[in-house]
Motif scaffolding. Structure first.
Motif, mmCIF file in Angstrom:
data_model
loop_
_atom_site.group_PDB
_atom_site.id
_atom_site.type_symbol
_atom_site.label_atom_id
_atom_site.label_comp_id
_atom_site.label_asym_id
_atom_site.label_seq_id
_atom_site.Cartn_x
_atom_site.Cartn_y
_atom_site.Cartn_z
ATOM 1 N N GLY A 162 5.295 -0.081 -1.421
ATOM 2 C CA GLY A 162 4.583 -0.510 -2.616
ATOM 3 C C GLY A 162 3.399 0.396 -2.924
ATOM 4 O O GLY A 162 3.065 1.300 -2.142
ATOM 5 N N GLN A 163 2.748 0.148 -4.034
ATOM 6 C CA GLN A 163 1.621 0.986 -4.462
ATOM 7 C C GLN A 163 0.497 1.020 -3.432
ATOM 8 O O GLN A 163 -0.081 2.063 -3.182
ATOM 9 N N ARG A 164 0.187 -0.105 -2.810
ATOM 10 C CA ARG A 164 -0.925 -0.092 -1.850
ATOM 11 C C ARG A 164 -0.578 0.670 -0.579
ATOM 12 O O ARG A 164 -1.474 1.085 0.153
ATOM 13 N N ASP A 165 0.714 0.897 -0.306
ATOM 14 C CA ASP A 165 1.108 1.698 0.854
ATOM 15 C C ASP A 165 0.847 3.187 0.626
ATOM 16 O O ASP A 165 0.832 3.968 1.571
ATOM 17 N N LEU A 166 0.651 3.566 -0.630
ATOM 18 C CA LEU A 166 0.442 4.975 -0.976
ATOM 19 C C LEU A 166 -1.010 5.424 -0.803
ATOM 20 O O LEU A 166 -1.315 6.603 -0.971
ATOM 21 N N TYR A 167 -1.901 4.494 -0.448
ATOM 22 C CA TYR A 167 -3.335 4.784 -0.310
ATOM 23 C C TYR A 167 -3.829 4.317 1.052
ATOM 24 O O TYR A 167 -3.441 3.244 1.520
ATOM 25 N N ASN A 168 -4.714 5.107 1.648
ATOM 26 C CA ASN A 168 -5.277 4.687 2.930
ATOM 27 C C ASN A 168 -6.383 3.660 2.714
ATOM 28 O O ASN A 168 -6.700 3.311 1.568
ATOM 29 N N SER A 169 -6.978 3.196 3.784
ATOM 30 C CA SER A 169 -7.987 2.136 3.688
ATOM 31 C C SER A 169 -9.266 2.608 2.996
ATOM 32 O O SER A 169 -10.085 1.783 2.587
ATOM 33 N N LYS A 170 -9.428 3.914 2.807
ATOM 34 C CA LYS A 170 -10.590 4.456 2.068
ATOM 35 C C LYS A 170 -10.252 4.724 0.610
ATOM 36 O O LYS A 170 -11.067 5.244 -0.131
ATOM 37 N N GLY A 171 -9.025 4.391 0.206
ATOM 38 C CA GLY A 171 -8.619 4.575 -1.183
ATOM 39 C C GLY A 171 -8.085 5.953 -1.520
ATOM 40 O O GLY A 171 -7.833 6.251 -2.682
ATOM 41 N N LEU A 172 -7.886 6.802 -0.517
ATOM 42 C CA LEU A 172 -7.369 8.156 -0.758
ATOM 43 C C LEU A 172 -5.851 8.137 -0.818
ATOM 44 O O LEU A 172 -5.187 7.489 -0.007
ATOM 45 N N LEU A 179 4.468 5.714 5.661
ATOM 46 C CA LEU A 179 5.171 4.791 6.548
ATOM 47 C C LEU A 179 4.195 4.136 7.526
ATOM 48 O O LEU A 179 4.275 2.937 7.802
ATOM 49 N N ARG A 180 3.274 4.913 8.030
ATOM 50 C CA ARG A 180 2.255 4.377 8.943
ATOM 51 C C ARG A 180 1.363 3.382 8.217
ATOM 52 O O ARG A 180 1.050 2.310 8.746
ATOM 53 N N GLN A 181 0.946 3.713 6.989
ATOM 54 C CA GLN A 181 0.090 2.803 6.220
ATOM 55 C C GLN A 181 0.828 1.507 5.901
ATOM 56 O O GLN A 181 0.241 0.419 5.950
ATOM 57 N N ASP A 182 2.116 1.611 5.592
ATOM 58 C CA ASP A 182 2.918 0.410 5.351
ATOM 59 C C ASP A 182 2.863 -0.521 6.553
ATOM 60 O O ASP A 182 2.687 -1.730 6.413
ATOM 61 N N PHE A 219 1.101 -4.159 6.889
ATOM 62 C CA PHE A 219 1.880 -5.314 7.328
ATOM 63 C C PHE A 219 1.222 -6.008 8.519
ATOM 64 O O PHE A 219 0.996 -7.214 8.495
ATOM 65 N N HIS A 220 0.903 -5.241 9.562
ATOM 66 C CA HIS A 220 0.434 -5.838 10.818
ATOM 67 C C HIS A 220 -1.067 -6.096 10.863
ATOM 68 O O HIS A 220 -1.493 -7.145 11.336
ATOM 69 N N ARG A 221 -1.859 -5.148 10.418
ATOM 70 C CA ARG A 221 -3.323 -5.278 10.560
ATOM 71 C C ARG A 221 -3.966 -6.033 9.411
ATOM 72 O O ARG A 221 -4.863 -6.840 9.621
ATOM 73 N N TYR A 222 -3.521 -5.731 8.196
ATOM 74 C CA TYR A 222 -4.195 -6.291 7.021
ATOM 75 C C TYR A 222 -3.454 -7.459 6.377
ATOM 76 O O TYR A 222 -3.983 -8.100 5.481
ATOM 77 N N GLY A 223 -2.221 -7.725 6.817
ATOM 78 C CA GLY A 223 -1.449 -8.830 6.247
ATOM 79 C C GLY A 223 -1.044 -8.601 4.797
ATOM 80 O O GLY A 223 -0.764 -9.553 4.072
ATOM 81 N N LEU A 224 -1.007 -7.341 4.375
ATOM 82 C CA LEU A 224 -0.604 -6.983 3.004
ATOM 83 C C LEU A 224 0.876 -6.635 3.024
ATOM 84 O O LEU A 224 1.270 -5.577 3.515
ATOM 85 N N ARG A 225 1.680 -7.530 2.498
ATOM 86 C CA ARG A 225 3.130 -7.360 2.591
ATOM 87 C C ARG A 225 3.758 -7.368 1.216
ATOM 88 O O ARG A 225 3.401 -8.176 0.370
#
Length: 134
Positions: free
Chosen positions: A39-49, A58-61, A65-71
């Motif tokens: 999804g769109q939020r998987d394309l950005y790191n936690s700093k918005g880059l 794939l790592r951000q996805d 999923f696991h750390r932030y509960g964003l699925r």
């Protein structure tokens, strides 16, 4: 007609070449498999880059999923990348694994569904293979 010795040498040479070919890992067990929607939020790191490499996305996805509960709808869980150290190994595991170049482009664009297979021995991951569905 080639001699039997020459045929045997050729066969051994071909087998050795196949065994040492880059990207070909020794036989391993399928440890786990999951499906994820990029999804769109998987394309950005936690700093918005904006992330530009498939392994980063794939790592951000998995972090989402696991750390932030964003699925995303369609995301499946996995036990392997629930571990932060295993997520950190994603790049190396992908480098030892396989992904079609078209799949890599689809991941970077986003909106693709991926099937990730984690291969290894004794619960220890070695490499991943990735397929993309659009």
């Amino acid at each position: 007609m080639p001699s039997p010795l020459r045929s045997t040498a050729l066969a051994l040479s071909l087998a050795l070449s196949a065994a040492l070919a880059p990207g070909v890992a020794p036989a391993q067990d399928l440890l786990e498999e999951y499906v994820a929607v990029i999804g769109q939020r998987d394309l950005y790191n936690s700093k918005g880059l904006r992330l530009t490499e498939p392994w980063q996305i794939l790592r951000q996805d998995r972090a989402n999923f696991h750390r932030y509960g964003l699925r995303d709808p369609g995301d499946q869980g996995d036990r392997f990348f629930a571990d932060m150290a295993n997520r950190g190994a994603m790049e190396q595991m992908l480098m030892r694994g396989w992904m079609d170049p078209a799949a890599a482009r689809d991941i970077v664009v986003g909106g693709a569904s991926v099937v990730v297979r984690i291969w290894g021995r004794g619960g220890r991951g070695d490499h991943v293979t990735v397929e993309v569905w659009r």
